[in-house]
Scaffold this active site. Structure first.
Site, mmCIF file in Angstrom:
data_model
loop_
_atom_site.group_PDB
_atom_site.id
_atom_site.type_symbol
_atom_site.label_atom_id
_atom_site.label_comp_id
_atom_site.label_asym_id
_atom_site.label_seq_id
_atom_site.Cartn_x
_atom_site.Cartn_y
_atom_site.Cartn_z
ATOM 1 N N HIS A 73 0.843 -1.200 0.000
ATOM 2 C CA HIS A 73 0.000 0.000 0.000
ATOM 3 C C HIS A 73 0.879 1.252 0.000
ATOM 4 O O HIS A 73 0.640 2.197 -0.765
ATOM 5 C CB HIS A 73 -0.869 0.083 1.263
ATOM 6 C CG HIS A 73 -1.812 -1.051 1.489
ATOM 7 N ND1 HIS A 73 -1.835 -1.779 2.652
ATOM 8 C CD2 HIS A 73 -2.782 -1.580 0.703
ATOM 9 C CE1 HIS A 73 -2.786 -2.689 2.593
ATOM 10 N NE2 HIS A 73 -3.365 -2.609 1.415
ATOM 11 N N LYS A 133 -17.839 -6.517 8.030
ATOM 12 C CA LYS A 133 -16.483 -7.076 7.959
ATOM 13 C C LYS A 133 -15.855 -7.108 9.348
ATOM 14 O O LYS A 133 -16.043 -6.180 10.138
ATOM 15 C CB LYS A 133 -15.641 -6.172 7.042
ATOM 16 C CG LYS A 133 -14.773 -6.928 6.049
ATOM 17 C CD LYS A 133 -14.223 -6.004 4.980
ATOM 18 C CE LYS A 133 -12.873 -6.475 4.493
ATOM 19 N NZ LYS A 133 -12.359 -5.651 3.405
ATOM 20 N N ARG A 164 -2.046 -6.259 -8.474
ATOM 21 C CA ARG A 164 -0.998 -7.269 -8.319
ATOM 22 C C ARG A 164 -1.158 -8.385 -9.338
ATOM 23 O O ARG A 164 -0.198 -8.827 -9.952
ATOM 24 C CB ARG A 164 -1.068 -7.882 -6.901
ATOM 25 C CG ARG A 164 -0.600 -6.951 -5.821
ATOM 26 C CD ARG A 164 -1.113 -7.369 -4.461
ATOM 27 N NE ARG A 164 -2.552 -7.200 -4.398
ATOM 28 C CZ ARG A 164 -3.266 -7.287 -3.283
ATOM 29 N NH1 ARG A 164 -2.680 -7.578 -2.151
ATOM 30 N NH2 ARG A 164 -4.564 -7.104 -3.317
ATOM 31 N N SER A 217 -2.588 -7.961 2.890
ATOM 32 C CA SER A 217 -2.862 -7.795 4.324
ATOM 33 C C SER A 217 -3.294 -9.107 4.967
ATOM 34 O O SER A 217 -2.988 -9.352 6.134
ATOM 35 C CB SER A 217 -3.954 -6.749 4.551
ATOM 36 O OG SER A 217 -3.500 -5.483 4.183
HETATM 37 P P1 ADP Z 1 -8.759 -4.307 1.491
HETATM 38 O O1 ADP Z 1 -8.083 -5.063 2.576
HETATM 39 O O2 ADP Z 1 -9.551 -3.128 1.928
HETATM 40 O O3 ADP Z 1 -9.435 -5.119 0.440
HETATM 41 P P2 ADP Z 1 -6.405 -4.419 0.201
HETATM 42 O O4 ADP Z 1 -5.362 -4.443 1.229
HETATM 43 O O5 ADP Z 1 -6.827 -5.721 -0.399
HETATM 44 O O6 ADP Z 1 -7.615 -3.663 0.774
HETATM 45 O O7 ADP Z 1 -6.021 -3.459 -0.950
HETATM 46 C C1 ADP Z 1 -6.331 -2.100 -1.045
HETATM 47 C C2 ADP Z 1 -5.680 -1.629 -2.317
HETATM 48 O O8 ADP Z 1 -4.294 -1.756 -2.180
HETATM 49 C C3 ADP Z 1 -6.070 -2.459 -3.541
HETATM 50 O O9 ADP Z 1 -6.103 -1.624 -4.672
HETATM 51 C C4 ADP Z 1 -4.946 -3.422 -3.658
HETATM 52 O O10 ADP Z 1 -4.773 -3.888 -4.990
HETATM 53 C C5 ADP Z 1 -3.791 -2.546 -3.236
HETATM 54 N N1 ADP Z 1 -2.702 -3.364 -2.740
HETATM 55 C C6 ADP Z 1 -2.720 -4.206 -1.693
HETATM 56 N N2 ADP Z 1 -1.538 -4.824 -1.542
HETATM 57 C C7 ADP Z 1 -0.743 -4.344 -2.531
HETATM 58 C C8 ADP Z 1 0.603 -4.610 -2.936
HETATM 59 N N3 ADP Z 1 1.347 -5.505 -2.291
HETATM 60 N N4 ADP Z 1 1.099 -3.934 -3.994
HETATM 61 C C9 ADP Z 1 0.318 -3.045 -4.660
HETATM 62 N N5 ADP Z 1 -0.962 -2.764 -4.337
HETATM 63 C C10 ADP Z 1 -1.482 -3.414 -3.297
#
Ligand code: ADP
Length: 152
Positions: free
Chosen positions: A18, A42, A91, A129
């Site tokens: 992120h 959630k 990703r 995450s």
């Molecule tokens: P949530 O947990 O709210 O679904 P995420 O953590 O899955 O959120 O992701 C939020 C945003 O961050 C999404 O656009 C996701 O693709 C992006 N994202 C998450 N991890 C990465 C990463 N390792 N590299 C690039 N973008 C990421």
């Protein structure tokens, strides 16, 4: 022109993935609002206040970045904050399919919005995450996966 982007997510917890997307997009926008979405359906591992505190620590040095939380539709939050862009990271092809449908639906319900995607850096491609939460729950060291400057 004041280009405002919203980067929505749960940030449970924020990862280096992120952080990387947000920092790399600084040149594209005047303001980036990192917006922690609160979804009553959630279950989160870390409390909202804790997730916000970490985000504020990580981005403390950036006057362009604001940290907020919101509930309800992301597009309503964008409208209320005069944001014309939603920022997301990609990703995998699974991310793409998921993001495409959300992005197209967001455009349908709020036509001024444009979703902007940055590709994940290869070194963060496998980082998400939920894996970080699993490692944490099982007593593993998550420090390689979370930003350096947060007080974990
Ligand atoms: P949530 O947990 O709210 O679904 P995420 O953590 O899955 O959120 O992701 C939020 C945003 O961050 C999404 O656009 C996701 O693709 C992006 N994202 C998450 N991890 C990465 C990463 N390792 N590299 C690039 N973008 C990421």
């Amino acid at each position: 022109m004041n280009r405002i982007a919203v980067f929505p997510g749960s940030f449970d917890p924020i990862t280096k993935g992120h952080e990387s997307v947000i920092i790399r997009s600084l040149g594209l926008f005047d303001t980036i609002i990192v917006a922690v979405g609160v979804n009553s359906e959630k279950k989160y591992l870390f409390p909202l206040e804790q997730r916000i505190k970490w985000l504020k620590e990580v981005f403390a040095g950036y006057s362009q970045i604001r940290i907020e939380s919101y509930s309800g539709l992301t597009t309503d939050f964008c409208r209320n904050n005069h944001a014309a862009y939603i920022l997301r990271g990609l990703r995998t092809s699974a991310d793409f399919e998921f993001e495409r449908s959300i992005g197209q639906m967001n455009k349908k319900i709020y036509s001024p919005i444009e979703t902007v995607f940055l590709l994940a850096l290869p070194e963060y491609n496998a980082l998400n995450s939920s894996v970080v939460r699993d490692i944490y729950r099982n007593g593993g060291d998550i420090s390689p996966f979370i930003p350096d400057n947060m007080n974990f």
